[in-house]
Design a protein around this motif. Structure first.
Motif, PDB file in Angstrom:
ATOM      1  N   ARG A  71       0.847  -1.181   0.000  1.00  0.00           N
ATOM      2  CA  ARG A  71       0.000   0.000   0.000  1.00  0.00           C
ATOM      3  C   ARG A  71       0.885   1.234   0.000  1.00  0.00           C
ATOM      4  O   ARG A  71       2.053   1.185   0.352  1.00  0.00           O
ATOM      5  CB  ARG A  71      -0.917   0.029   1.235  1.00  0.00           C
ATOM      6  CG  ARG A  71      -1.966  -1.069   1.267  1.00  0.00           C
ATOM      7  CD  ARG A  71      -3.024  -0.865   0.187  1.00  0.00           C
ATOM      8  NE  ARG A  71      -4.103  -1.836   0.290  1.00  0.00           N
ATOM      9  CZ  ARG A  71      -4.122  -3.001  -0.309  1.00  0.00           C
ATOM     10  NH1 ARG A  71      -3.099  -3.369  -1.047  1.00  0.00           N
ATOM     11  NH2 ARG A  71      -5.147  -3.820  -0.176  1.00  0.00           N
ATOM     12  N   GLY A  72       0.279   2.356  -0.354  1.00  0.00           N
ATOM     13  CA  GLY A  72       1.010   3.607  -0.380  1.00  0.00           C
ATOM     14  C   GLY A  72       1.448   4.046   1.007  1.00  0.00           C
ATOM     15  O   GLY A  72       0.793   3.748   2.005  1.00  0.00           O
ATOM     16  N   GLU A  73       2.547   4.734   1.049  1.00  0.00           N
ATOM     17  CA  GLU A  73       3.088   5.239   2.310  1.00  0.00           C
ATOM     18  C   GLU A  73       3.107   6.752   2.352  1.00  0.00           C
ATOM     19  O   GLU A  73       3.506   7.332   3.359  1.00  0.00           O
ATOM     20  CB  GLU A  73       4.526   4.711   2.506  1.00  0.00           C
ATOM     21  CG  GLU A  73       4.629   3.199   2.575  1.00  0.00           C
ATOM     22  CD  GLU A  73       6.048   2.713   2.803  1.00  0.00           C
ATOM     23  OE1 GLU A  73       6.953   3.553   2.972  1.00  0.00           O
ATOM     24  OE2 GLU A  73       6.255   1.489   2.808  1.00  0.00           O
ATOM     25  N   SER A  74       2.690   7.412   1.273  1.00  0.00           N
ATOM     26  CA  SER A  74       2.845   8.865   1.175  1.00  0.00           C
ATOM     27  C   SER A  74       1.657   9.586   1.789  1.00  0.00           C
ATOM     28  O   SER A  74       0.502   9.292   1.469  1.00  0.00           O
ATOM     29  CB  SER A  74       2.992   9.287  -0.291  1.00  0.00           C
ATOM     30  OG  SER A  74       4.112   8.670  -0.881  1.00  0.00           O
ATOM     31  N   LEU A  75       1.961  10.548   2.655  1.00  0.00           N
ATOM     32  CA  LEU A  75       0.953  11.432   3.242  1.00  0.00           C
ATOM     33  C   LEU A  75       1.253  12.854   2.804  1.00  0.00           C
ATOM     34  O   LEU A  75       2.359  13.357   3.014  1.00  0.00           O
ATOM     35  CB  LEU A  75       0.971  11.355   4.769  1.00  0.00           C
ATOM     36  CG  LEU A  75       0.322  10.139   5.427  1.00  0.00           C
ATOM     37  CD1 LEU A  75       0.544  10.205   6.927  1.00  0.00           C
ATOM     38  CD2 LEU A  75      -1.165  10.097   5.125  1.00  0.00           C
ATOM     39  N   SER A  76       0.274  13.510   2.214  1.00  0.00           N
ATOM     40  CA  SER A  76       0.447  14.903   1.833  1.00  0.00           C
ATOM     41  C   SER A  76       0.485  15.769   3.085  1.00  0.00           C
ATOM     42  O   SER A  76       0.141  15.314   4.182  1.00  0.00           O
ATOM     43  CB  SER A  76      -0.715  15.344   0.942  1.00  0.00           C
ATOM     44  OG  SER A  76      -1.891  15.484   1.727  1.00  0.00           O
ATOM     45  N   PRO A  77       0.901  17.036   2.952  1.00  0.00           N
ATOM     46  CA  PRO A  77       0.842  17.920   4.122  1.00  0.00           C
ATOM     47  C   PRO A  77      -0.554  17.975   4.736  1.00  0.00           C
ATOM     48  O   PRO A  77      -0.696  18.083   5.954  1.00  0.00           O
ATOM     49  CB  PRO A  77       1.261  19.272   3.545  1.00  0.00           C
ATOM     50  CG  PRO A  77       2.153  18.926   2.391  1.00  0.00           C
ATOM     51  CD  PRO A  77       1.548  17.686   1.796  1.00  0.00           C
ATOM     52  N   ASP A  78      -1.586  17.898   3.898  1.00  0.00           N
ATOM     53  CA  ASP A  78      -2.933  17.911   4.447  1.00  0.00           C
ATOM     54  C   ASP A  78      -3.244  16.621   5.192  1.00  0.00           C
ATOM     55  O   ASP A  78      -3.977  16.631   6.183  1.00  0.00           O
ATOM     56  CB  ASP A  78      -3.952  18.131   3.328  1.00  0.00           C
ATOM     57  CG  ASP A  78      -5.155  18.914   3.815  1.00  0.00           C
ATOM     58  OD1 ASP A  78      -4.958  19.990   4.407  1.00  0.00           O
ATOM     59  OD2 ASP A  78      -6.288  18.440   3.621  1.00  0.00           O
TER      60      ASP A  78
END
Length: 443
Positions: A71-78
């Motif tokens: 699964r993705g691990e990226s979290l945007s600043p929001d």
């Protein structure tokens, strides 16, 4: 696993809409206010948000111990802002890896270099966070608040219906079939949602295949690269994503033409290495060391799903179940968290009305939720599709135009804010210029 016990069934109980053949024994039913199907980021965040608001939740997770696929691990600043609002940011901070910049190189030359600290928001930097860490933090916080019962492994095999109204879920567990009777049911079960199918909302879904699939893999991180950067590499009509991972590796998403994996595999593993090296010559050794068999890769079928209605009486969809997005700009997890944050107070308010959970109050809550969220999802989908088209331009004149566009974007901070803010900062308002970034690491 032995299913939790509950009160004896009441008279005039709802019936299931999909009886099973040769099913295992049926256990005592469980009664709750909200049944959340799916233990990913959206489902876990919603369960936590609802328990913080004093509501009772049963959450079904299909995989025992949270053992989930890639699964993705990226979290945007929001996404970081939303974790702070849920009270779990401090729990995961030491495990999170901040990203300071986004770099796009086309034809071997850098054409865009975005610095996230230049944006005028309180939360400015994306983070990489392994999903097991995120899920554990959300689960621990919900457990501390109380009011959340987790059944795992458990999968929804039917919905409980009282006329047109959904009144809960029939779940298959190792201990048998369990009925979870709930005033509201939430499908947070991903891009192939069972709740969407069982509720009939699948009939209003439009699936759009994109022109590419993605082969994901992990490689050793090259010593010469900045670990605080996202990288996109483009060569003619081919492109790849290179994302720093919290375990010290680089996650690579290599885009290939839709349905062409069999052809690529028949050409041998060296063909995969060659494609990687074409995009990132400095990864030649890492590619040879990191991918020694096809089992070191995972294929993600890229499509978007636009569901016309996110709800039916008594049931609502969130995250990928309601609006599957592509992996471009890492939007899936962030929209799932935003859905949870938006739905929780509306649902809690409807359940708190006199004779809590009346159909009219629940219907207004879920309709308000879709009205609040669908514009943001539409903007992200539009941006992703535009980027997908840009990445796949192959003719020399089209590739030259693409490089011109990215260089224009690189030269204009105002244009960067206009283009990227809807993806990375949709829930934030500009902060004073002197305000420090709220995501800064304590190192």
């Amino acid at each position: 696993m032995t299913a939790p016990q509950a009160n004896k069934p009441k008279t005039n109980e709802p019936k299931t809409n999909e009886p099973m053949q040769n099913e295992p024994k049926t256990n005592e039913p469980i009664t709750t206010e909200v049944c959340v199907v799916g233990g990913g980021p959206g489902g876990r965040a919603l369960a936590l948000a609802l328990t913080r608001l004093g509501r009772r939740v049963v959450l079904l997770e299909q995989r025992a111990g949270g053992a989930r696929a890639f699964r993705g691990e990226s979290l945007s600043p929001d996404g970081v802002r939303l974790l702070a609002g849920l009270g779990v940011l401090e729990r995961v901070r030491e495990h999170a890896h901040e990203v300071h910049r986004l770099e796009i190189a086309d034809g071997g030359a850098r054409v865009l270099d975005v610095r996230f600290d230049a944006f005028p928001y309180a939360y400015r930097r994306p983070v990489e966070l392994a999903q097991p860490v995120l899920l554990a933090a959300l689960a621990e916080a919900a457990d501390e608040h109380g009011g959340c019962t987790v059944l795992e492994p458990a999968s929804a095999v039917g919905l409980l219906a009282d006329g047109p109204m959904i009144r809960g879920v029939r779940a298959k567990t190792p201990g048998g079939i369990v009925e979870i009777r709930a005033q509201a049911t939430v499908g947070a079960d991903g891009r192939y949602s069972s709740v969407r199918r069982l509720s009939g909302l699948e009939r209003g879904a439009r699936r759009t295949p994109l022109e590419r699939d993605v082969v994901w893999m992990k490689l050793p991180f090259p010593a010469a690269w900045d670990r605080r950067a996202y990288r996109v590499r483009i060569s003619s009509g081919r492109h790849g994503l290179f994302l720093p991972s919290t375990d010290g590796t680089v996650r690579v998403g290599l885009n290939i033409p839709k349905g062409s994996l069999r052809e690529l595999r028949s050409a041998g593993l060296n063909a995969l290495h060659d494609r990687l090296v074409e995009l990132a010559p400095e990864l030649a050794q890492e590619a040879a060391e990191g991918v020694t068999s096809w089992s070191d890769t995972t294929l993600l079928d890229i499509f978007t799903t636009d569901v016309r209605r996110w709800s039916a009486p008594g049931v609502v969809l969130i995250g990928d179940a309601a609006h599957t997005l592509s992996p471009i700009l890492g939007q899936g997890v962030n929209h799932a968290l935003a859905d949870a944050a938006a739905l929780a107070p509306l649902l809690a308010g409807a359940l708190a009305t006199p004779r809590g959970g009346r159909p009219a109050a629940l219907a207004e809550a879920v309709h308000a939720f879709q009205r609040e969220r669908e514009a943001a999802v539409r903007r992200s989908r539009g941006l992703q599709l535009r980027q997908e088209r840009m990445f796949t331009l192959a003719s020399p004149p089209a590739a030259a135009l693409r490089r011109t566009v990215y260089r224009a974007l690189n030269a204009s901070p105002a244009l960067q804010r206009k283009v990227l803010a809807p993806a990375y900062f949709p829930g934030q308002v500009p902060a004073p210029a002197a305000a420090p970034a709220r995501t800064e690491q304590r190192t």
